[in-house]
Design a protein around this motif. Structure first.
Motif, PDB file in Angstrom:
ATOM      1  N   GLY A 144       2.695  -4.374   5.631  1.00  0.00           N
ATOM      2  CA  GLY A 144       1.884  -5.354   6.361  1.00  0.00           C
ATOM      3  C   GLY A 144       1.158  -4.758   7.548  1.00  0.00           C
ATOM      4  N   GLY A 164       4.727  -2.787   1.209  1.00  0.00           N
ATOM      5  CA  GLY A 164       4.765  -4.117   1.796  1.00  0.00           C
ATOM      6  C   GLY A 164       4.853  -4.107   3.306  1.00  0.00           C
ATOM      7  N   LYS A 219       1.473  -1.062   8.568  1.00  0.00           N
ATOM      8  CA  LYS A 219       1.191  -0.050   7.562  1.00  0.00           C
ATOM      9  C   LYS A 219       0.107   0.911   8.019  1.00  0.00           C
TER      10      LYS A 219
END
Length: 220
Positions: free
Chosen positions: A94, A92, A97
């Motif tokens: 976002g 997660g 990443k």
């Protein structure tokens, strides 16, 4: 150099924590022995409170490869919540990443007297569900490291020990030219050492006729 720094950091955590320690699981002949651009996380075993598990992830950098150091004395039931927490954090991430960054379990590779690593980036853990054993699919159920069964659609069960696991899977895979799918099904009481032992052995499987699922099942 970065691998050495991680090793030193691990020793620092073990030596300087009065009631915490990380004894790495041991393997022999790791498929992965060098990783760069890393940051570590630790899942501690508390010797004074054996049901107590502590995750330390303060050193994690989201864009790096994560080396997850888990005490081999913990059970899967104890370690899994923290493992899943780390996976969810990475998945997660976002905008920060790094798609090429992976997650690895850190191990002590006795064959080289240094660190070895097992990739678990894409593993999905499912608790208290049942693996698919329809045609061409097998569930490898690990009750403990010396008590393993392979279930298939016709309810055939092979009882074996971990030393015989690779040969049994390869024999099943070579019994026909069709692709055989194998799914791992672990008892939650299996220690992390035994879990890593099985994972390390399976990482050495070489066959065009078999596939090890990334979905792993944990049962009570």
């Amino acid at each position: 150099m970065k691998q050495l720094l991680v090793c030193l950091a691990l020793l620092f955590f073990s030596a300087c924590s009065e009631d915490k320690s990380v004894l790495l699981p041991e393997i022999n002949g790791a498929a992965i022995t060098e990783i760069t651009d890393v940051s570590p996380a630790y899942i501690f075993y508390n010797e004074t409170q054996k049901d107590s598990v502590e995750l330390n992830r303060k050193s994690l950098i989201i864009s790096t490869n994560w080396l997850v150091n888990i005490d081999r004395r913990l059970t899967l039931k104890q370690a899994l919540p923290s493992i899943i927490t780390l996976q969810e954090k990475k998945r997660g991430a976002g905008m920060h990443k790094n798609e090429s960054a992976k997650n690895f379990f850190t191990c002590n590779d006795t064959s080289i007297k240094n660190l070895g690593f097992i990739d678990f980036t894409d593993v999905v853990y499912s608790r208290n569900n049942t693996p698919d054993t329809t045609e061409g699919r097998y569930a490898v159920t690990i009750f403990k490291v010396d008590s393993i069964a392979i279930h298939s659609v016709n309810h055939k069960i092979i009882n074996l020990k971990s030393d015989d696991l690779l040969d049994s899977i390869q024999q099943l895979a070579s019994s026909s030219s069709t692709l055989k799918h194998f799914t791992l099904n672990f008892n939650s009481k299996v220690t992390f050492q035994d879990y890593i032992t099985i994972k390390s052995k399976l990482s050495n499987l070489k066959s065009d006729n078999l596939a090890i699922s990334k979905n792993e099942f944990i049962f009570n």
